[in-house]
Design an enzyme around this catalytic site. Sequence first.
Site, PDB file in Angstrom:
ATOM      1  N   PHE A 138       0.783  -1.025   0.037  1.00 59.04           N
ATOM      2  CA  PHE A 138       0.026  -0.041  -0.083  1.00 59.04           C
ATOM      3  C   PHE A 138       0.949   1.119   0.110  1.00 59.04           C
ATOM      4  CE2 PHE A 138      -4.647  -0.159   1.641  1.00 59.04           C
ATOM      5  CZ  PHE A 138      -4.999  -0.552   0.540  1.00 59.04           C
ATOM      6  N   GLN A 252      -7.831  13.706   4.591  1.00 60.07           N
ATOM      7  CA  GLN A 252      -7.059  13.112   3.427  1.00 60.07           C
ATOM      8  C   GLN A 252      -8.027  13.072   2.206  1.00 60.07           C
ATOM      9  OE1 GLN A 252      -6.537   8.609   3.362  1.00 60.07           O
ATOM     10  NE2 GLN A 252      -4.518   9.383   3.846  1.00 60.07           N
ATOM     11  N   HIS A 254      -8.368  11.206  -1.105  1.00 58.74           N
ATOM     12  CA  HIS A 254      -7.879  10.160  -1.905  1.00 58.74           C
ATOM     13  C   HIS A 254      -7.844  10.557  -3.423  1.00 58.74           C
ATOM     14  CE1 HIS A 254      -7.626   6.093  -3.267  1.00 58.74           C
ATOM     15  NE2 HIS A 254      -7.596   5.675  -2.054  1.00 58.74           N
ATOM     16  N   LEU A 271     -14.760   5.327  -4.273  1.00 58.27           N
ATOM     17  CA  LEU A 271     -13.437   5.239  -4.213  1.00 58.27           C
ATOM     18  C   LEU A 271     -12.965   4.063  -5.299  1.00 58.27           C
ATOM     19  CD1 LEU A 271     -11.334   6.333  -2.131  1.00 58.27           C
ATOM     20  CD2 LEU A 271     -11.143   3.927  -1.163  1.00 58.27           C
ATOM     21  N   GLU A 274      -6.839   2.047  -3.655  1.00 55.69           N
ATOM     22  CA  GLU A 274      -5.601   2.229  -3.794  1.00 55.69           C
ATOM     23  C   GLU A 274      -4.870   0.992  -4.161  1.00 55.69           C
ATOM     24  OE1 GLU A 274      -3.555   4.714  -1.024  1.00 55.69           O
ATOM     25  OE2 GLU A 274      -2.010   3.171  -0.469  1.00 55.69           O
ATOM     26  N   ARG A 305      -0.696   9.658  -0.176  1.00 53.39           N
ATOM     27  CA  ARG A 305      -2.106   9.941  -0.868  1.00 53.39           C
ATOM     28  C   ARG A 305      -2.040  11.587  -1.214  1.00 53.39           C
ATOM     29  NH1 ARG A 305      -6.281   6.138   2.334  1.00 53.39           N
ATOM     30  NH2 ARG A 305      -5.856   4.331   1.331  1.00 53.39           N
ATOM     31  N   HIS A 369     -11.692  11.685   1.698  1.00 53.08           N
ATOM     32  CA  HIS A 369     -11.696  10.278   2.133  1.00 53.08           C
ATOM     33  C   HIS A 369     -11.854   9.969   3.769  1.00 53.08           C
ATOM     34  CE1 HIS A 369     -11.245   6.086   1.539  1.00 53.08           C
ATOM     35  NE2 HIS A 369     -10.029   5.787   2.165  1.00 53.08           N
ATOM     36  N   ARG A 403      -2.819   9.680   6.795  1.00 49.00           N
ATOM     37  CA  ARG A 403      -2.923   8.274   7.123  1.00 49.00           C
ATOM     38  C   ARG A 403      -2.442   7.297   5.994  1.00 49.00           C
ATOM     39  NH1 ARG A 403      -7.413   4.402   6.242  1.00 49.00           N
ATOM     40  NH2 ARG A 403      -7.900   5.447   4.382  1.00 49.00           N
TER      41      ARG A 403
END
Length: 600
Positions: A138, A252, A254, A271, A274, A305, A369, A403
């Site tokens: 990730f 955040q 995204h 979404l 990711e 991100r 997000h 995050r």
Amino acid sequence: MGHFSRTINGETPESVAYETLPVRVLIVGAGAAGARTAIELVERGVAPEDILVVGKRRHGDAHTTWARGGINGALGTHDPDDDWTVHAADTLTEGHHVNDPDKVETVARRMPGLLRELDEWGMPFSRTDDGDIDQRYFGAQSFRRTAFAGDHTGESLLDTLVDRAQSLSIPYRENVFVSRLLTDADRVLGAAATDLDTGDFLLFDADIVVLAAGGYTSLYRRHSSRDDENTGDGPALAYAAGARLMDMEFIQFHPTGMVGARYGDEWDGRLVTEAVRGEGGHLYNAQDERFMERYSAEQMELDARDVVARAIDAELDAGRGTANGGVYLDISHRDRDFIRERLPRMYERFADLGVDMASDPVEVAPTAHYGMGGVVVDDVGETDVAGLYAIGETMAGVHGANRLGGNSLAETIAFGQVAGDAIAARLAAGDATDTPSSTLHDHARRHFAALETLADSRGSTQPATLLDDLRDLLWTHAGIHRDETGLAAGLDALTALRGRALDLDVGNPTSRSFEFALNLQFGLTVAEAILRSAHERTESRGAHHRPDHPETDPDWRRNVVVERGTLGSMALSTTTVGRPSDPVRTALDAGYELDYHQLE
Ligand SMILES: Cc1cc2nc3c(=O)[nH]c(=O)nc-3n(C[C@H](O)[C@H](O)[C@H](O)COP(=O)(O)OP(=O)(O)OC[C@H]3O[C@@H](n4cnc5c(N)ncnc54)[C@H](O)[C@@H]3O)c2cc1C
């Protein structure tokens, strides 16, 4: 049912009825955090009938089910050099060192064991050929640390927890909307709620209340949540009860939300996980340039991100986006079978929309997000209000200024366990409120009377309209970029919006407009906290980007804290950040980082 006399506008006495439900521990929220807390309580000896889990949606349908990509824990399945200290170091680095190091350690240390426990409880993790729990890359993590169940990790996680909770006979109620926590001095006494199916008012007379009510990003125009979840209920309820909020400015965005103009409004902001980039997806602008080379030549699509979101935003601003206002995300260089196996939900979703991911790119643009901010809690999740806990996305401290993907589900599980354990010990020691119940009923009666007045409001403005306006306001004034002028204008616009909120047209307590009116009240509080905190932080750090203060300022290695001031105004202050433990400092000094080209 209790019946009490009330006065409308100080003149007409009427009767307001409500049902009182005594319970030792009330858990507000039936997502991963709430469910995991309840399980821990029972496993530590609390009788199931002393617990009640409530959610404002159907049981098993919390927002957690939307999590796709995975959940972090340093199992080291593929990368034996990974351990909890590196996980903690990555989290602090990504949080730009304003996370609470103790909370980060709580998550990182516990997660390997908690993942194995989930496995024992039947969580259908994806496996390696050897049968181990598989782990994927990730963004911004040094090792493959993200365990997953296809691309439906959240759904599988909640199913696993709900099954476990049901096997332990933990009681729950669905479609119950908590609108006020009731307190006496600095102690929680219970909560006031409405049964959305019947319209009945409910008073929970509780020794302990756990807020596991999710986050606040659906207060933004483009967001990855459902419209009526993540509306800031947790932070707003805690704030009204006297708890402090922290880090509310860190939102955040995204990078890869679906583009409504291409796929339809109902998909706008939803979404694209990711994991598509984690599995090798590339980003291209409308001129067919793999533009991340311009912004992050090393990390490319897997940079943090905020970096990728700002890069896409810059491409759109420069006019290099698609006609629909997005950029392309392309994974068609992977085999169809690989895409189907690793990204089954994404593959299906786009196939339903007529797009074959194995041969065509999809169109994406940034979407709000995750709110890194939330309620200030101690090491076991207790707020400033005795007996009131806040965990999961509702709490602050783990993520700092940004995050890591996969850390949020980890936080729900780790803090669910920690808080459940602490509450069970507290109950075993005999802790209970000794406030006379008349105080609780006095508070409840006043609140229910106000709710009835709200339901009777026949003004000129629909609450849903104002919620939309609030979403536009935050997107415009506290979005990916925010500056002094825009934030000040945002606060003025918020004052005007508050004025319009005095003239609402609301229906009875089973109507959507009643729920929207409550969401609006929460949203106004949370929006003010975001705008004021973002205004206060005169630097750029992580997800908080101020073009008028573009550098990160070492003196700003502090957290912005919001609390109720005198006469109801919002008071701001800052606190200093703690020091990581020696093992984590060693991992930070080692400077681990992902070799991003392993993915090519
Ligand atoms: C599209 C998407 C994908 C994501 N993917 C990942 C991922 O791959 N990995 C990861 O780590 N994280 C991911 N996240 C984030 C993660 O899903 C959430 O942070 C996490 O699930 C939050 O869990 P929670 O239990 O704290 O809250 P939630 O799951 O949001 O549950 C909140 C609960 O509180 C209830 N509630 C709220 N307000 C009230 C009220 N007023 N009265 C009564 N009940 C109330 C709700 O009904 C619900 O039951 C993703 C988020 C989104 C939106």
